[in-house]
Design a protein around this motif. Structure first.
Motif, PDB file in Angstrom:
ATOM      1  N   SER A  47       0.815  -1.223   0.000  1.00 33.98           N
ATOM      2  CA  SER A  47       0.000   0.000   0.000  1.00 33.98           C
ATOM      3  C   SER A  47       0.848   1.273   0.000  1.00 33.98           C
ATOM      4  O   SER A  47       0.294   2.369   0.016  1.00 33.98           O
ATOM      5  CB  SER A  47      -0.945   0.014   1.200  1.00 33.98           C
ATOM      6  OG  SER A  47      -0.227   0.200   2.400  1.00 33.98           O
ATOM      7  N   LYS A  50       0.024   4.182  -2.268  1.00 31.17           N
ATOM      8  CA  LYS A  50      -1.062   5.089  -1.881  1.00 31.17           C
ATOM      9  C   LYS A  50      -0.522   6.262  -1.060  1.00 31.17           C
ATOM     10  O   LYS A  50      -0.977   7.394  -1.204  1.00 31.17           O
ATOM     11  CB  LYS A  50      -2.132   4.351  -1.088  1.00 31.17           C
ATOM     12  CG  LYS A  50      -2.938   3.395  -1.922  1.00 31.17           C
ATOM     13  CD  LYS A  50      -4.043   2.784  -1.100  1.00 31.17           C
ATOM     14  CE  LYS A  50      -4.859   1.870  -1.974  1.00 31.17           C
ATOM     15  NZ  LYS A  50      -6.114   1.508  -1.368  1.00 31.17           N
ATOM     16  N   TYR A  83      -7.775   8.642  -0.207  1.00 25.68           N
ATOM     17  CA  TYR A  83      -6.831   7.611  -0.636  1.00 25.68           C
ATOM     18  C   TYR A  83      -6.932   6.322   0.179  1.00 25.68           C
ATOM     19  O   TYR A  83      -6.599   5.253  -0.321  1.00 25.68           O
ATOM     20  CB  TYR A  83      -5.390   8.129  -0.575  1.00 25.68           C
ATOM     21  CG  TYR A  83      -5.059   9.037  -1.728  1.00 25.68           C
ATOM     22  CD1 TYR A  83      -4.563   8.520  -2.912  1.00 25.68           C
ATOM     23  CD2 TYR A  83      -5.275  10.401  -1.643  1.00 25.68           C
ATOM     24  CE1 TYR A  83      -4.284   9.342  -3.985  1.00 25.68           C
ATOM     25  CE2 TYR A  83      -4.997  11.235  -2.713  1.00 25.68           C
ATOM     26  CZ  TYR A  83      -4.498  10.698  -3.876  1.00 25.68           C
ATOM     27  OH  TYR A  83      -4.230  11.517  -4.942  1.00 25.68           O
TER      28      TYR A  83
END
Length: 100
Positions: A47, A50, A83
């Motif tokens: 992740s 992001k 996000y």
């Protein structure tokens, strides 16, 4: 730049130049760096893209407004939610759109 290590490596030199040019904003830059580092440590490596996209969005917003600071974490909560919340506008922002 796709991981925390990439981000930290890319951030160090510009951060040093920024501190030199804008000594009065050193605390702001340090607080934002610590905030971003915490985000990287709290989330799994897949992740990290992001967080990098979020960083770009925050920097773009702060750069376009004279009354915002990088360290205004409450002011960036909506951007952060977009996000990281499954219902956020940028939640499914693709890794391929990272760019340079």
């Amino acid at each position: 730049i796709t991981t925390a290590l990439d981000w930290l490596s890319a951030r160090n030199r510009p951060a040093q130049a920024y501190r030199f040019a804008f000594l009065h904003r050193t605390l702001e830059l340090d607080a934002y760096g610590n905030y971003t580092n915490t985000m990287f440590y709290a989330r799994a490596t897949p992740s990290h893209f992001k967080i990098i996209n979020l960083d770009k969005a925050i920097r773009k917003r702060v750069g376009s407004c004279r009354n915002l600071e990088l360290s205004n974490f409450e002011g960036s909560m909506a951007t952060r939610s977009s996000y990281f919340s499954p219902y956020g506008r940028n939640y499914n922002y693709l890794r391929g759109k990272l760019g340079g």
